[in-house]
Design a protein around this motif. Structure first.
Motif, PDB file in Angstrom:
ATOM      1  N   LEU A 240      24.302  50.708 -25.123  1.00 39.20           N
ATOM      2  CA  LEU A 240      22.853  49.894 -24.457  1.00 39.20           C
ATOM      3  C   LEU A 240      22.625  50.161 -26.505  1.00 39.20           C
ATOM      4  N   SER A 241      21.859  48.567 -26.255  1.00 37.44           N
ATOM      5  CA  SER A 241      20.580  48.054 -27.690  1.00 37.44           C
ATOM      6  C   SER A 241      19.830  48.534 -27.405  1.00 37.44           C
ATOM      7  N   LEU A 242      18.732  48.868 -27.976  1.00 37.32           N
ATOM      8  CA  LEU A 242      17.324  48.570 -28.235  1.00 37.32           C
ATOM      9  C   LEU A 242      16.704  46.993 -27.395  1.00 37.32           C
ATOM     10  N   ALA A 243      17.672  46.413 -27.738  1.00 33.25           N
ATOM     11  CA  ALA A 243      16.703  44.937 -28.081  1.00 33.25           C
ATOM     12  C   ALA A 243      17.477  44.235 -26.549  1.00 33.25           C
ATOM     13  N   SER A 244      17.791  45.091 -25.680  1.00 31.32           N
ATOM     14  CA  SER A 244      18.264  44.715 -24.537  1.00 31.32           C
ATOM     15  C   SER A 244      17.639  45.251 -23.486  1.00 31.32           C
ATOM     16  N   LEU A 245      16.897  45.791 -24.301  1.00 37.16           N
ATOM     17  CA  LEU A 245      15.116  46.779 -23.007  1.00 37.16           C
ATOM     18  C   LEU A 245      13.782  45.983 -23.939  1.00 37.16           C
ATOM     19  N   GLU A 246      14.930  45.065 -24.128  1.00 32.39           N
ATOM     20  CA  GLU A 246      12.310  44.251 -24.555  1.00 32.39           C
ATOM     21  C   GLU A 246      12.917  42.740 -23.864  1.00 32.39           C
ATOM     22  N   LEU A 247      11.548  42.520 -23.235  1.00 32.05           N
ATOM     23  CA  LEU A 247      11.576  41.244 -22.687  1.00 32.05           C
ATOM     24  C   LEU A 247      12.523  39.913 -24.000  1.00 32.05           C
ATOM     25  N   GLY A 248      11.503  39.239 -24.994  1.00 29.87           N
ATOM     26  CA  GLY A 248      11.880  38.862 -25.690  1.00 29.87           C
ATOM     27  C   GLY A 248      10.816  37.626 -25.645  1.00 29.87           C
ATOM     28  N   PRO A 249      11.338  36.947 -25.371  1.00 26.62           N
ATOM     29  CA  PRO A 249      10.346  35.188 -25.045  1.00 26.62           C
ATOM     30  C   PRO A 249      10.283  35.475 -23.351  1.00 26.62           C
ATOM     31  N   TYR A 250      10.353  36.194 -22.840  1.00 25.68           N
ATOM     32  CA  TYR A 250      10.304  35.658 -21.515  1.00 25.68           C
ATOM     33  C   TYR A 250       9.342  36.495 -21.016  1.00 25.68           C
ATOM     34  N   ALA A 251       8.571  35.656 -19.884  1.00 23.67           N
ATOM     35  CA  ALA A 251       7.205  36.384 -18.783  1.00 23.67           C
ATOM     36  C   ALA A 251       7.887  37.741 -18.555  1.00 23.67           C
ATOM     37  N   HIS A 252       8.940  37.904 -17.905  1.00 25.21           N
ATOM     38  CA  HIS A 252       9.412  38.900 -16.879  1.00 25.21           C
ATOM     39  C   HIS A 252      10.976  39.267 -16.773  1.00 25.21           C
ATOM     40  N   PHE A 253      11.392  40.699 -16.711  1.00 30.84           N
ATOM     41  CA  PHE A 253      13.101  40.895 -17.034  1.00 30.84           C
ATOM     42  C   PHE A 253      13.488  40.036 -15.836  1.00 30.84           C
ATOM     43  N   MET A 254      12.637  39.663 -14.914  1.00 30.57           N
ATOM     44  CA  MET A 254      13.980  39.484 -14.176  1.00 30.57           C
ATOM     45  C   MET A 254      14.313  37.673 -14.604  1.00 30.57           C
ATOM     46  N   GLN A 255      13.285  36.993 -15.074  1.00 29.57           N
ATOM     47  CA  GLN A 255      13.285  35.845 -15.766  1.00 29.57           C
ATOM     48  C   GLN A 255      14.442  35.257 -16.783  1.00 29.57           C
TER      49      GLN A 255
END
Length: 611
Positions: A240-255
């Motif tokens: 599991l990567s830490l990047a996968s736990l970050e939002l990045g450019p999205y407003a929400h994790f669901m999005q």
């Protein structure tokens, strides 16, 4: 639901505990707290109702530090959402405990402990554990032995971690029915209910098994099994990567997770596409032998995974001609059933730790049903470990409480199972096999096309933002997708939504239809399309407003009170997967307009580890 983190080492572990709890926020909770053993050998504790950030602020203002500590995010069960009910719980200033799960005999234990002179400060079942351990510690037992004695007297499911002022530098933890793992560091060790909580410190983890009790210091881990034997458990390296736990450019994790579905589907399909064939080997070394024994299927699941099972029933019966039943896991083990040793028991769980589903699996096995298969997204979780066969989906970390990419990858896995059975049973020709594989190969692109409809769906969501009720209709294999659409809308927007087979409309639900009840219709261009159109006329005739998700090649025309969005061309038996995307987006944008907490909807939890 609920989250546990613990750490022991040479550095100040408070930042580690706080970060770990932040990583666990997605599981659902309403209060948080940490307890540390201070330099003057006292247990210092901070707790707060609300988010981890509020508890973190208290820890900073009190200058909380410690090289040994435990933390918790609580989802209320026994007792209301109050600071006094938040974890950790302390017994007489000497023992601190955090706990996930449910202690079913807590009333009996509470009365016993009160008779011994213990005073309770909370309404929780967890405080019983703290006092019980303290009681045994007072009998001149070691902390390890006190925990071993205490857990033998607990009925229910639990994962616990304990520290004591009499054993500085030592954590004791125990697992029965709820997930708990140990993270191995250099000169420091950790415990957590989820690997995401320890990823910033280590990738090397040990998954505890039911009945395990572990004695942990900064330099050593000792694990005792249910028979009290010292055992070695396998060390796994998490990918599991830490990047996968970050939002990045999205407003929400669901999005984010909705938009990650093309990649998640591609990753899950990789082995099938690479081999250009459906093979039992996808499900384990024994699968070919097991599949030959199977004469029927029983699917056990909960929530969204249950709807995946309902969809799979159409595939397993229609393609593989295998009689298939689907049951809600929490109901199955509380009724008398007729066991069939040749029936394949399929459990579906995103987390692999869903307690209802795990207990249903145990019940099936106790009846002599040992042909078992798990569909799961989390490596080495409890349900796959308890199953003979397993197919891991490759959705990646899913943080939003409302499942999206985990659901669609479950559907792909279940379709693969149906096609594999059909092939093994001589019901799938080579030409048909290649046609299915070609459809799977094009599925991620079709899903991306559906995602591109987001601006239109966002406009539709405005019609739902001031509504209190909604109705979803589907027919055949799209009825479970209507159920999933209704669930998503109610989960995150708090709009009351129900789903029905469209043919059932006239048998009761039509009484609800008026101009204030939007009706969402899933209308693919399949054999039932004309029937669905007739059902839509029933709604229009009562003044209802229709929102229709149709295929590009369907003959639908928008009109007064009838709104139409066209998804890609009809994709045959994979159509339920494609039509899941629009209902996810509709729920997401309706929730945004409602102003709800999209990723952490009230009262809900991601990993449901209580019955």
């Amino acid at each position: 639901m609920c989250g546990i983190i613990g750490a022991v080492g040479a550095r100040n572990m408070v930042p580690v505990l706080v970060e770990g709890l932040s990583r666990l926020e997605y599981r659902g909770y309403d209060s948080a707290g940490i307890a540390v053993l201070s330099e003057d050998n006292r247990i210092r504790r901070v707790r707060a109702v609300g988010r981890v950030a509020e508890m973190q602020g208290k820890a900073q203002s009190e200058n909380l530090t410690g090289t040994l500590g435990i933390g918790h995010t609580r989802w209320a069960t026994h007792g209301g959402v109050t600071e006094s009910n938040a974890h950790p719980h302390i017994s007489r200033g000497e023992i601190a405990v955090v706990h996930n799960g449910i202690i079913e005999n807590h009333d009996e234990q509470r009365q016993r402990l009160q008779a011994m002179g213990y005073e309770f400060e909370s309404q929780t079942d967890t405080e019983v554990i703290a006092h019980l351990i303290h009681h045994y510690l007072a009998q001149d037992l070691s902390l390890l032995d006190a925990v071993k004695h205490a857990v033998k007297e607990l009925t229910g499911a639990f994962a616990i971690s304990v520290l004591s002022i009499h054993y500085p530098g030592r954590m004791i933890c125990a697992r029965q029915g709820c997930p708990l793992l140990i993270g191995l560091g250099e000169g420091e060790n950790f415990i957590a209910s989820d690997v995401s909580a320890v990823l910033s410190a280590t990738r090397n983890v040990i998954y505890l098994e039911d009945g395990d009790v572990a004695d942990i210091t900064k330099d050593q881990v000792r694990i005792f099994d249910a028979a009290d034997q010292l055992v070695e458990r396998t060390v796994h390296r998490s990918d599991l990567s830490l990047a996968s736990l970050e939002l990045g450019p999205y407003a929400h994790f669901m999005q984010k997770e909705i938009h990650e579905q093309p990649r998640a589907l591609t990753d899950t399909l990789e082995a099938i596409i690479d081999d250009n064939a459906f093979s039992p080997a996808l499900f384990g070394a024994e699968a070919a032998t097991v599949f030959n024994e199977v004469d029927s299927i029983l699917i056990l699941a909960a929530g969204t995974s249950y709807y995946a099972g309902l969809t799979a029933k159409y595939w397993l019966e229609g393609i593989a001609q295998l009689p298939t039943s689907v049951e809600i896991a929490s109901e199955y083990r509380y009724r008398k059933s007729v066991p069939n040793p040749r029936q394949l028991i399929i459990t579906i769980s995103q987390s692999g730790e869903t307690l209802d589903t795990m207990e249903a699996l145990k019940h099936a096995k106790s009846l002599g049903q040992h042909l078992t298969l798990a569909i799961c997204n989390v490596q080495e979780s409890a349900i796959p470990r308890a199953s003979r066969l397993v197919l891991y989906t490759r959705a990646g970390a899913e943080i939003g409480v409302a499942s999206t990419k985990a659901f669609t990858t479950q559907l792909v896995a279940l379709f693969t199972l149906a096609a594999t059975f059909a092939k093994q049973r001589g019901l799938l020709s080579q030409q048909e096999e290649q046609a299915y594989i070609d459809e799977l190969r094009h599925l991620p692109g079709s899903v991306q096309y559906a995602l591109n409809l987001e601006p239109q769906i966002r406009e539709w969501a405005k019609a739902f933002s001031n509504k209190y009720h909604a109705l979803f209709l589907g027919r055949g294999m799209h009825y479970p997708i209507a159920l999933e659409g209704a669930l998503k809308l109610k989960e995150i927007s708090y709009i009351h939504a129900e789903a029905y087979p469209a043919g059932e409309l006239k048998h009761g639900p039509l009484a609800l239809v008026d101009k204030n009840m939007p009706v969402v219709v899933i209308a693919p261009n399949d054999a039932l399309l004309e029937k669905v159109k007739s059902n839509m006329q029933e709604v229009s005739a009562r003044g209802g407003e229709l929102f229709v998700f149709a295929d590009a090649d369907s003959n639908f025309t928008a009109s007064e009170g009838v709104h139409v969005i066209r998804t890609p061309r009809h994709v045959g038996v994979l159509s339920p997967i494609l039509h899941t995307i629009p209902v996810q987006l509709l729920a997401y944008h309706a929730a945004l307009l409602k102003g709800t907490d999209v990723d952490k909807p009230r009262n809900l939890a991601k990993s449901v580890t209580v019955e």
